[in-house]
Design a protein around this motif. Structure first.
Motif, short mmCIF file in Angstrom:
data_model
loop_
_atom_site.label_atom_id
_atom_site.label_comp_id
_atom_site.label_asym_id
_atom_site.label_seq_id
_atom_site.Cartn_x
_atom_site.Cartn_y
_atom_site.Cartn_z
N GLY A 75 86.87 73.02 42.93
CA GLY A 75 86.42 71.87 43.70
C GLY A 75 84.95 71.97 44.07
N LYS A 76 84.45 70.92 44.69
CA LYS A 76 83.03 70.85 45.04
C LYS A 76 82.73 71.69 46.27
CE LYS A 76 82.65 66.11 43.27
NZ LYS A 76 82.38 64.69 43.63
N ILE A 77 81.63 72.41 46.23
CA ILE A 77 81.25 73.27 47.34
C ILE A 77 80.75 72.47 48.54
CG2 ILE A 77 78.85 73.62 46.58
CD1 ILE A 77 79.20 76.56 47.50
N HIS A 78 80.23 71.24 48.28
CA HIS A 78 79.64 70.45 49.37
C HIS A 78 80.62 69.40 49.93
CE1 HIS A 78 75.80 72.36 49.08
NE2 HIS A 78 75.65 72.02 47.80
N ASN A 79 81.91 69.63 49.82
CA ASN A 79 82.87 68.79 50.51
C ASN A 79 82.83 69.06 52.01
OD1 ASN A 79 83.96 67.21 48.46
ND2 ASN A 79 85.44 68.79 47.86
N ASP A 80 83.56 68.25 52.79
CA ASP A 80 83.51 68.34 54.25
C ASP A 80 83.68 69.76 54.77
OD1 ASP A 80 83.36 65.63 54.00
OD2 ASP A 80 85.27 65.20 54.96
N TYR A 81 84.66 70.47 54.22
CA TYR A 81 84.98 71.82 54.69
C TYR A 81 84.77 72.86 53.59
CZ TYR A 81 87.12 68.85 58.21
OH TYR A 81 87.34 67.88 59.16
N GLY A 82 83.88 72.56 52.67
CA GLY A 82 83.60 73.47 51.58
C GLY A 82 84.65 73.38 50.48
N LYS A 83 84.70 74.41 49.65
CA LYS A 83 85.69 74.42 48.57
C LYS A 83 87.10 74.48 49.14
CE LYS A 83 83.26 76.36 44.58
NZ LYS A 83 83.26 77.46 43.59
N GLY A 84 88.00 73.75 48.50
CA GLY A 84 89.38 73.74 48.95
C GLY A 84 90.14 72.62 48.27
N PHE A 85 91.43 72.55 48.55
CA PHE A 85 92.28 71.50 47.99
C PHE A 85 92.58 70.53 49.12
CE2 PHE A 85 96.43 69.93 46.22
CZ PHE A 85 95.88 69.34 45.08
N TYR A 86 92.07 69.30 48.99
CA TYR A 86 92.08 68.32 50.07
C TYR A 86 93.28 67.39 49.96
CZ TYR A 86 87.39 69.76 51.45
OH TYR A 86 86.32 70.48 51.91
N CYS A 87 94.08 67.37 51.01
CA CYS A 87 95.31 66.59 51.02
C CYS A 87 95.43 65.79 52.32
CB CYS A 87 96.53 67.52 50.90
SG CYS A 87 96.55 68.50 49.37
N THR A 88 96.47 64.98 52.38
CA THR A 88 96.78 64.21 53.57
C THR A 88 98.30 64.08 53.67
OG1 THR A 88 96.59 62.02 54.62
CG2 THR A 88 96.51 62.09 52.23
N GLU A 89 98.78 63.84 54.88
CA GLU A 89 100.21 63.57 55.05
C GLU A 89 100.53 62.11 54.81
OE1 GLU A 89 102.39 66.14 58.08
OE2 GLU A 89 100.37 66.12 58.92
N SER A 90 99.51 61.29 54.57
CA SER A 90 99.70 59.86 54.34
C SER A 90 99.66 59.54 52.85
CB SER A 90 98.60 59.05 55.05
OG SER A 90 98.63 57.70 54.65
N LYS A 91 100.78 59.10 52.30
CA LYS A 91 100.83 58.71 50.89
C LYS A 91 99.89 57.54 50.61
CE LYS A 91 104.56 56.61 49.49
NZ LYS A 91 105.96 56.37 49.04
N GLU A 92 99.83 56.58 51.54
CA GLU A 92 99.00 55.40 51.34
C GLU A 92 97.52 55.76 51.27
OE1 GLU A 92 100.24 52.02 50.87
OE2 GLU A 92 101.80 53.47 50.34
N LEU A 93 97.07 56.65 52.15
CA LEU A 93 95.68 57.08 52.10
C LEU A 93 95.38 57.84 50.81
CD1 LEU A 93 94.75 58.26 55.72
CD2 LEU A 93 93.70 56.42 54.41
N ALA A 94 96.31 58.67 50.39
CA ALA A 94 96.12 59.41 49.14
C ALA A 94 95.95 58.45 47.97
CB ALA A 94 97.31 60.34 48.90
N ILE A 100 86.89 50.92 39.91
CA ILE A 100 87.67 49.72 39.63
C ILE A 100 88.24 49.79 38.21
CG2 ILE A 100 85.71 48.37 38.75
CD1 ILE A 100 86.96 45.95 40.29
N GLY A 101 89.47 49.29 38.09
CA GLY A 101 90.07 49.15 36.76
C GLY A 101 90.84 50.34 36.25
N LYS A 102 90.96 51.41 37.05
CA LYS A 102 91.64 52.61 36.58
C LYS A 102 92.63 53.10 37.62
CE LYS A 102 90.76 57.26 34.76
NZ LYS A 102 89.70 58.28 34.48
N ASP A 103 93.91 53.12 37.25
CA ASP A 103 94.94 53.61 38.17
C ASP A 103 94.72 55.10 38.47
OD1 ASP A 103 96.12 51.14 38.21
OD2 ASP A 103 97.74 51.66 36.83
N GLY A 104 95.19 55.51 39.64
CA GLY A 104 95.13 56.92 40.01
C GLY A 104 96.52 57.46 40.26
N PHE A 105 96.57 58.67 40.82
CA PHE A 105 97.85 59.33 41.07
C PHE A 105 97.86 59.93 42.47
CE2 PHE A 105 96.94 59.55 36.55
CZ PHE A 105 98.11 59.06 35.99
N ALA A 106 98.96 59.72 43.17
CA ALA A 106 99.20 60.40 44.44
C ALA A 106 100.15 61.55 44.14
CB ALA A 106 99.80 59.45 45.47
#
Length: 221
Positions: free
Chosen positions: A21-40, A48-54
């Motif tokens: 992952g990127k070193i300059h993320n909010d809390y440095g390197k790490g795997f960034y998750c959320t408990e909210s499926k909708e936010l993910a 635009i135009g490309k589906d993603g994955f939660a």
């Protein structure tokens, strides 16, 4: 305790890898998750135009050392100091350069010993609030209010090898771009509009970063 967490991405990730992952993320390197499926799902649709994955995981937090920045013993300046340390702050004003150093030195937290960090997610719209504070444009109280605008939500960041051993892939759900890309735009637009209003009505009598530096306030104050 086993919790369900989600990671929004342009790809399916069955095995998150430590120290990527990127070193300059909010809390440095790490795997960034959320408990909210909708936010993910919003975070998964950056273009635009490309589906993603939660991506969905089960995560066992028992025995892990957690830095929870929403705990009462921490404040918004602790969060901002960590952000200032990890992310690229473009500080053209001298007060902003000094503010950044002051926050890191006096309100910073050594995150190296933690397995997990929980705290605000500062995407681009919300990062503007942090810049405004170090530029002495808004007060501490206004910064705290700003971080709650738009219901940004918390993120959970896996930091240590021990944390990565505890995460188990479950499944994924498709994040439909037509729906979630526009939701992301709407959330950011709401944050930008609220921020503009905040600047227009900024309280000049509130506690600003220049006041904190002049008073030589520290985390214990």
């Amino acid at each position: 305790m086993v919790i369900k967490i989600w990671h929004g991405s342009e790809k399916i990730i069955k095995k998150p890898m430590y120290n990527e992952g990127k070193i300059h993320n909010d809390y440095g390197k790490g795997f960034y998750c959320t408990e909210s499926k909708e936010l993910a799902k919003e975070w998964a649709c950056k273009e635009i135009g490309k589906d993603g994955f939660a991506n969905c995981y089960e995560f066992d937090t028992d025995g892990l050392k957690i830095l929870d920045l929403s705990d009462d013993k921490y404040n918004v300046l602790n969060w901002l100091a960590i952000l200032a340390f990890n992310r690229n702050f473009k500080t053209s004003l001298s007060v902003a350069r000094e503010a950044k150093k002051y926050l890191i030195n006096n309100f910073g937290i050594n995150t190296d010993d933690y397995d997990i960090i929980k705290g605000y997610r500062a995407d681009d719209s919300y990062f503007a609030f942090a810049r405004a504070f170090v530029n002495n444009q808004i007060s501490v109280d206004e910064l705290e209010r700003a971080m709650k605008l738009g219901k940004l939500g918390e993120q959970i960041v896996l930091k240590s090898p021990k944390a990565f051993e505890r995460i188990k892939y479950v499944e994924y759900e498709i994040a439909e771009n037509q729906k979630y890309y526009h939701r992301r735009l709407e959330r950011n637009k709401k944050a930008e509009d609220d921020f503009t209003e905040l600047l227009i009505n900024a309280d000049i009598k509130g506690l600003h970063i220049i006041d904190i530096m002049r008073k030589e306030e520290e985390n214990s104050d």
